[in-house]
Design a protein around this motif. Sequence first.
Motif, PDB file in Angstrom:
ATOM      1  N   LYS A  23      72.697  17.590  27.174  1.00  0.00           N
ATOM      2  CA  LYS A  23      72.499  16.529  28.407  1.00  0.00           C
ATOM      3  C   LYS A  23      73.207  17.057  29.380  1.00  0.00           C
ATOM      4  N   ALA A  24      74.647  17.472  29.210  1.00  0.00           N
ATOM      5  CA  ALA A  24      75.526  17.788  30.263  1.00  0.00           C
ATOM      6  C   ALA A  24      75.255  18.872  30.855  1.00  0.00           C
ATOM      7  N   LEU A  56      73.852   3.628  38.257  1.00  0.00           N
ATOM      8  CA  LEU A  56      73.551   3.731  39.395  1.00  0.00           C
ATOM      9  C   LEU A  56      72.281   3.823  40.115  1.00  0.00           C
ATOM     10  N   GLN A  57      72.096   3.490  41.299  1.00  0.00           N
ATOM     11  CA  GLN A  57      70.901   3.563  41.766  1.00  0.00           C
ATOM     12  C   GLN A  57      70.758   4.409  43.217  1.00  0.00           C
ATOM     13  N   GLY A 108      62.915  12.922  45.240  1.00  0.00           N
ATOM     14  CA  GLY A 108      63.131  11.521  44.551  1.00  0.00           C
ATOM     15  C   GLY A 108      63.281  11.888  43.016  1.00  0.00           C
ATOM     16  N   GLU A 109      62.460  12.814  42.437  1.00  0.00           N
ATOM     17  CA  GLU A 109      62.222  13.000  41.205  1.00  0.00           C
ATOM     18  C   GLU A 109      63.575  13.373  40.517  1.00  0.00           C
ATOM     19  N   VAL A 110      64.084  14.716  41.512  1.00  0.00           N
ATOM     20  CA  VAL A 110      65.418  15.226  41.219  1.00  0.00           C
ATOM     21  C   VAL A 110      66.485  14.293  41.285  1.00  0.00           C
ATOM     22  N   MET A 111      66.597  13.314  42.043  1.00  0.00           N
ATOM     23  CA  MET A 111      67.478  12.197  42.214  1.00  0.00           C
ATOM     24  C   MET A 111      67.505  11.147  40.992  1.00  0.00           C
ATOM     25  N   ARG A 112      66.126  10.971  40.521  1.00  0.00           N
ATOM     26  CA  ARG A 112      65.869  10.069  39.556  1.00  0.00           C
ATOM     27  C   ARG A 112      66.372  10.778  38.099  1.00  0.00           C
ATOM     28  N   GLY A 113      66.285  12.161  37.741  1.00  0.00           N
ATOM     29  CA  GLY A 113      66.856  12.722  36.835  1.00  0.00           C
ATOM     30  C   GLY A 113      68.342  12.791  36.684  1.00  0.00           C
ATOM     31  N   VAL A 115      70.366  10.707  38.262  1.00  0.00           N
ATOM     32  CA  VAL A 115      71.062   9.535  38.070  1.00  0.00           C
ATOM     33  C   VAL A 115      70.956   8.927  36.585  1.00  0.00           C
ATOM     34  N   ARG A 116      69.755   9.325  36.035  1.00  0.00           N
ATOM     35  CA  ARG A 116      69.467   9.058  34.504  1.00  0.00           C
ATOM     36  C   ARG A 116      70.535   9.819  33.887  1.00  0.00           C
ATOM     37  N   ASP A 117      70.644  11.229  33.799  1.00  0.00           N
ATOM     38  CA  ASP A 117      71.630  12.050  33.159  1.00  0.00           C
ATOM     39  C   ASP A 117      73.260  11.444  33.477  1.00  0.00           C
TER      40      ASP A 117
END
Length: 322
Positions: A23-24, A56-57, A108-113, A115-117
Amino acid sequence: MNRGAKRGLFQSPFSSAKKDQSKAKKARDLMDAAEVAGDDATGGLREGEKNERGKLQFDVAAIHETVLSRVNDTLSGFKGKDKSGDFDNPLIRQLIPALATAVSVAVGEVMRGIVRDLDERFSQPERVTNDKLLASVTRLTYENDLLQQYTRRESVRVYGIKQDEDETEEQVERKVMDIFTKCGVDVKLDDTAAIHRVGKLKNGSRPVLVKFMSRRKRREVMEKKKQLKGEEGCERIYINDDLTPLRARLLGYVQRLDGVERAWTVDGRVYCLKKLPEGHAATSGGQRKPIVIETPDDLFDRLDVESVDFVSLGLSHLVADN
């Protein structure tokens, strides 16, 4: 019986180490991808800001606006603009918003990933740290108990000796020597290092702690203590191991389990026999092998207990907060 702590409470906290490393690495790769997409794209991430779930959002609209601005700035260097500043090519005018939308979606997809990670990276170490801390405290607690029990290897406790008012140490010593004599063991004061009462008053007396100079003499007493049952006035006299508080509670806990026939101690170790299934009898002349219980964790694997009340064992500090 309160069975608050469930099976598997003390499973190893290190089993997910490889998953955490993966994950890291994924988070680092996503961060690199975001940098390639453009530093301004991260302007939509509200650093340090949390949503109602504490995560985080980021602002998708802000990302789209930033990308659209960057696309316009980039295309402005190309020929084809009229005097008003608009592109005179209809195809380009149609292409700009579509291109901006496509890039915005990708960013946006990159940012979601990311933030999630990041949420997982920041929460996972805390959980692993807590598990490691609990595992360390558990190990140290059991090791300390084992060490304490080892220091009691030359001692026994005698229960049921009547306690007189204003009783002297010499009187206690004579009473204990008399008990050992009735056991058929020749014990002199020189064979002991200490004889004194300990613990709380119960049924008119307190137990007597006897520390021997050698384990050989102690073993002789423990082997012949059964002879007290036939002696007059010794019906309620018991000679037991000098147990640590944890092992004393563990012995009582095992004795109260529904599936246990009986439990006892030998040299500070708890032994027990399981109850036979209904309709089954022990083989004639055969001896059943007792089960050794040295720590509360052994109850899970050796007696198939589903949960253990660690609080009643005085181990509330080993119960994980869920």
